[in-house]
Design a protein around this motif. Structure first.
Motif, PDB file in Angstrom:
ATOM      1  N   ARG A 157       1.250   9.712  43.274  1.00 30.64           N
ATOM      2  CA  ARG A 157       2.527   9.010  43.178  1.00 30.64           C
ATOM      3  C   ARG A 157       2.260   7.860  42.514  1.00 30.64           C
ATOM      4  O   ARG A 157       1.156   7.226  42.946  1.00 30.64           O
ATOM      5  N   SER A 174      -2.875  11.886  46.254  1.00 32.62           N
ATOM      6  CA  SER A 174      -1.731  11.837  45.628  1.00 32.62           C
ATOM      7  C   SER A 174      -1.559  11.144  44.618  1.00 32.62           C
ATOM      8  O   SER A 174      -2.247  10.067  44.431  1.00 32.62           O
ATOM      9  N   GLU A 190       1.618   9.397  38.492  1.00 24.77           N
ATOM     10  CA  GLU A 190       2.981   9.351  37.855  1.00 24.77           C
ATOM     11  C   GLU A 190       3.232   8.079  37.584  1.00 24.77           C
ATOM     12  O   GLU A 190       2.951   7.133  37.999  1.00 24.77           O
TER      13      GLU A 190
END
Length: 224
Positions: free
Chosen positions: A20, A18, A189
């Motif tokens: 994120r 991920s 991110e």
């Protein structure tokens, strides 16, 4: 001049984790991006029974490799304990000459040397780092182990979503790719900033003392 994310997008890769943003710690400190990627990689589950391994790399990685091989040319076949001893000797020698050599986990170094020896790419890397061009060693070395064999090696440069990339880091990635090695940038991110508090929300957070309680108390005193 550093290169923007748009300029380096062709160098970006996906490694199955991920992207994120990680949550800040209890003390509000943001986690180190390299550690976030490394932890998420190690936590991946593979359907073929392999396990995910990796480590952070020091800027002096290839100088360390050259120094250790100068002491023990067949280091890829040595025990983990022997690799540790050779690294310690190489670092001590460098220190006596006023130089600093970082370190990596002995098992990771041994597996890397095995892999690069099998693929005959180690000489190309060492030759590149012996030249005049400045190369920026990647942040991470990631790989999998299946049935006791290390495979699927990846050299990863970790960046935040909007972070630029130095020319020497680009040179390193391009050099590794030219040798048919998997190398690239993994971007995390950017954490979203909390929305600003509106005037209505600020007003709702303020409590006012209601006079009803005082009036009720006076009524009770009047009835006694």
């Amino acid at each position: 001049m550093p290169l923007t994310p748009a300029q380096t997008r062709p160098l970006e890769i996906r490694i199955g984790i991920s992207r994120r943003p990680a949550q800040a710690g209890a003390n509000g400190t943001a986690p180190i991006p390299e550690n976030v990627v490394l932890c998420r990689w190690r936590a991946l589950k593979a359907t073929d029974g392999s396990t995910h391994h990796g480590c952070r790399l020091p800027p002096s990685l290839w100088r360390l490799v050259r120094a250790t091989l100068g002491i023990e040319p067949d280091l890829a076949r040595a025990t983990v304990e022997r690799v540790d001893d050779v690294m310690a000797e190489a670092r001590a020698t460098a220190k006596r000459h006023g130089q600093y050599l970082g370190s990596v986990p002995a098992e990771a170094l041994r597996e890397l040397l095995k892999f690069l020896g099998r693929s005959k790419r180690l000489n190309g890397i060492l030759a590149a780092h012996a030249g005049d061009i400045r190369y920026g060693v990647t942040d991470l070395l990631l790989y999998r182990v299946r049935n006791g064999r290390a495979l699927d090696f990846r050299f990863v440069e970790v960046k935040r979503h909007d972070e630029t990339v130095r020319p020497d880091q680009v040179a390193e990635l391009e050099m590794l790719r030219a040798l048919k090695l998997t190398a690239g940038i993994v971007r995390l991110e950017t954490p979203r900033k909390p929305a600003p508090v509106t005037a209505r929300q600020r007003g709702a957070n303020h409590t006012t003392v209601q006079p009803a309680a005082a009036g009720a108390a006076g009524s009770r005193r009047g009835t006694t």
